[in-house]
Design an enzyme around this catalytic site. Sequence first.
Site, PDB file in Angstrom:
ATOM      1  N   TYR A 106       0.805  -1.223   0.000  1.00 19.56           N
ATOM      2  CA  TYR A 106       0.000   0.000   0.000  1.00 19.56           C
ATOM      3  C   TYR A 106       0.837   1.271   0.000  1.00 19.56           C
ATOM      4  O   TYR A 106       0.396   2.313  -0.466  1.00 19.56           O
ATOM      5  CB  TYR A 106      -0.957   0.011   1.199  1.00 19.56           C
ATOM      6  CG  TYR A 106      -2.215  -0.759   0.907  1.00 19.56           C
ATOM      7  CD1 TYR A 106      -3.050  -0.354  -0.133  1.00 19.56           C
ATOM      8  CD2 TYR A 106      -2.563  -1.883   1.653  1.00 19.56           C
ATOM      9  CE1 TYR A 106      -4.202  -1.059  -0.426  1.00 19.56           C
ATOM     10  CE2 TYR A 106      -3.710  -2.591   1.364  1.00 19.56           C
ATOM     11  CZ  TYR A 106      -4.533  -2.177   0.331  1.00 19.56           C
ATOM     12  OH  TYR A 106      -5.676  -2.871   0.041  1.00 19.56           O
ATOM     13  N   GLU A 192      -0.653 -30.342   9.230  1.00 18.04           N
ATOM     14  CA  GLU A 192      -0.924 -29.491   8.059  1.00 18.04           C
ATOM     15  C   GLU A 192      -2.223 -28.720   8.208  1.00 18.04           C
ATOM     16  O   GLU A 192      -2.272 -27.515   7.986  1.00 18.04           O
ATOM     17  CB  GLU A 192      -0.983 -30.356   6.780  1.00 18.04           C
ATOM     18  CG  GLU A 192      -1.388 -29.581   5.533  1.00 18.04           C
ATOM     19  CD  GLU A 192      -1.670 -30.480   4.321  1.00 18.04           C
ATOM     20  OE1 GLU A 192      -1.388 -31.688   4.400  1.00 18.04           O
ATOM     21  OE2 GLU A 192      -2.178 -29.967   3.312  1.00 18.04           O
ATOM     22  N   ASP A 244      -1.967 -34.433   4.717  1.00 16.01           N
ATOM     23  CA  ASP A 244      -2.910 -35.206   3.902  1.00 16.01           C
ATOM     24  C   ASP A 244      -2.138 -36.220   3.065  1.00 16.01           C
ATOM     25  O   ASP A 244      -0.981 -35.994   2.711  1.00 16.01           O
ATOM     26  CB  ASP A 244      -3.689 -34.285   2.955  1.00 16.01           C
ATOM     27  CG  ASP A 244      -4.749 -33.470   3.680  1.00 16.01           C
ATOM     28  OD1 ASP A 244      -5.073 -33.826   4.838  1.00 16.01           O
ATOM     29  OD2 ASP A 244      -5.229 -32.469   3.099  1.00 16.01           O
TER      30      ASP A 244
END
Lengths: 363, 511
Positions: A106, A192, A244
């Site tokens: 910004y 995770e 996973d």
Amino acid sequence: MEGKILIAERKSREAVLRELTRKVFSNTLESLKRLEDPVIHIPVRSPKTVEYDPKRDVVLLKEKYLKRNFMNLGNVRRFVQTQAVAATIVELLKLDKHAQLRDVFYNRAYLFETQAESDNIIEDLAAALGTTRESLHIVASSKGVCIGKLKVRDHGDVIDCSKLGTSGLAISPFVDEYEFVEYDADFILVIEKDAAFSRLVEDRFWEKHRCILVTGKGQADIATRRFVRRLNHELGLPVYLLVDADSYGFYIYSVYRRGSISFSFESLSLATRDAKLLGLLPSDLDKYGVPKYARLKMTEHDIKFLQKIRSYPWFQKEAFQREFDIMEKTGEKAEIQALAAKGLTYLSEKYIPEKLKNEDWIE
Amino acid sequence: MAEHYVEKSPADFFYENRAIAGFDNPVRAAYSAIRELVENALDACEENGILPDIEVTVERGESGGEWIIKVKDNGSGIPAEVIPECFGKVLFSSKYGNVQRRGRFGMGGTMAVLYGQITTNKPVHVRSSVGDGFEAEMDIKIDIQRNMPIAIPPPEKAMKKSDKPWHGTEVTLYIEAEYPKARQKVYEYLKHTAVVAPYMNLRFKDPYQELIFTRKTEKLPAKPKEVRYHPEGVDLETLRRMIANSKARTITGFLTSSFQRLGPQTAKKIVEKARLENKNPRRLSDKELLKLYKAMKNTNYQAPDPSCLSPLGVELLKAGVIKEFNPEFAEAVQRPPRAYQGHPFIVELAIAYGGGVPATPDFLLFRFANKIPLLYDEYSDVSSRVIRQINWSRYGIKPDMPIAIFVHVVSTKIPFKTLGKEYIAYIPEIAREIEIGLRELARKLSLYLSKKKAAMLAERREKTLLKYAKWSSALISEVLLVEEEEVYNLYVRLVRSKTGGVKIGGEDTDS
């Protein structure tokens, strides 16, 4: 590994200020006075320049620079963007303040279309100065959370990570300012997914199994990786990962373990070199009887990504290749939560303890 | 049973076959009549080395469908005694002989007269002066069956002293036609004519508008020379007539005196080949004539003499194109003289890009034959076919760009596919010259376009670089505490010094 390696070091505020001013501004002005095309040299961070160092077992950045010059329509935008980010950093350093990635974006938003552009240039500058992003006084907000018998001191306050209810300690971007005061744990378990982490917190797994739970909520950010690395390095606790059972799980493990391409110049201070992949392994699906309905079909994208990662040099060990073979053969993947099909507490009461007991992990 | 033969006069024949001359319907007739008269006017000037000043007016006549077409030129004028034949006898013309001209057979003008006469029953009114201070003025009708002109008053009574000396011809034609429907074609015809005749002044006025085409150059194309026939260019009938008109007593004598590119050696060989030694040319039987004809055709000759041709030339053609279209880019080429079937021809071409050239889905094609614009049947024309054969993308050229192509073929015999003179047949020799010429023009345009693109890119590049230089100067000024203006000026100096020399686009470059 051939060629010079670029390794980031923490540098003093004065040193960073001096180098940044010279490389990005003074050199440009000198070039202009000599009627020469101004150039900023940026280390190349691409799969081509990042190399796996089998000796150190991490990915490292080879020292190879690209010229980001002004007199080139393909470059001029990034050239000026680099100066813009550098000007913001110079201001931060002079004021001895820190800023978030988004603040930098910004600060000169007229030159950037997305935050990704400014984020990328911050990494360019860190690499160009051979230092860490933190040394530039820029921090990334961290998603990481930690719960367990661990007390840290942060700017004078001592925080007990076992007394923060179910929300835990939000890992600070200034993770290097933490001081580990006291701990009572045998290992670190990095999860995770936030959902699986919450499950374990609710089951008070950390209490029953004397461990510290950490989650990066998906792809781990720098602070979380640095935090895990420090726990491992300074407290000497083994680190286990629970991800996973898919190609991305392996990739996330790989980032914790060996570093990433973007931050390859910081790998040595980010990688947790003896992290172990506990689960969820593709071979666990049958081993623990995860029902078919709880498994998912791999997408085309998953399969492509699998082909990519299975060629990585650090995944050449038979243990990994065997898991990849299973995925390739079955075309199946599964989330950690798939174990809930066997019962809500199956993960904390059966799966993890058994895996740990059998030393059923790969690395 | 006795058969009844009726000999038809040429006028009768053309009346019955007026479609082939472009007078088949009232719209086409209006256009054709104007065109024929304008072409005669231009020829009358150019053939005598006069810069044409032509005036054309089209007015409504007495009845609803009657139109009065008046065309006045400043040519050499027509001697009074020849005027009746010129306007009132089909197949009478000053235009025989082997030289390039707009018209052929002198038929078009007379057809206009004929058509006017049968639709309005009015004679054509002609006024002409050869510049001797006198002028002839008469009405002319055609006796169609006898193919004879009727002049009122007869030439010997038509002379009077001019008010002031002038030379030229003024023709007033009455015609029943649908001019309003033909007028767009007429405007188009005039505009195209102005392209190939930039040396003419032409004022045109009809009830709708006035068009003025102003002379752009004082240069007339070189006058063509009349030359003898090339042996490959004659047919059997022409050969028969040539022999009939020849005074030669031997065949070799006839051949060498009547043809170009045919010397005594070749003539002897032809006679031997035809086994006609010692024959009198005037006493040849049909069979012997055919033998001679075949022997001539089986002989090789040098290409025909092109000095009978009068192309516009690159300079005039380009001037004409620029005058009428004011394009951003124009280029013209002229191909060397070539021949097909014994007829010499020259192809000249021009291309115009941008400016007044509109962008249409396809190239704009302007076709000319012996300085006549061809407005009908474009698709079948040899030029159109060649354009379709060329792979324009090779030159970075697309049909929807604002591009006009001009093809001018001049020849002693334009191979028109129809008598209406609307399109040129696909003759391989002509097609080849058109193709080579077009490719040359395409290359030139392509070069221009790429230069233009490069210049545009360089300009855009400088603009972009300076925009970033502005920002960079502000940043450098902020960090190093130096004058922003000074830094910017250094940038400007750098950008200007290297413009053009540095690559465009691309990623970060490896060091």
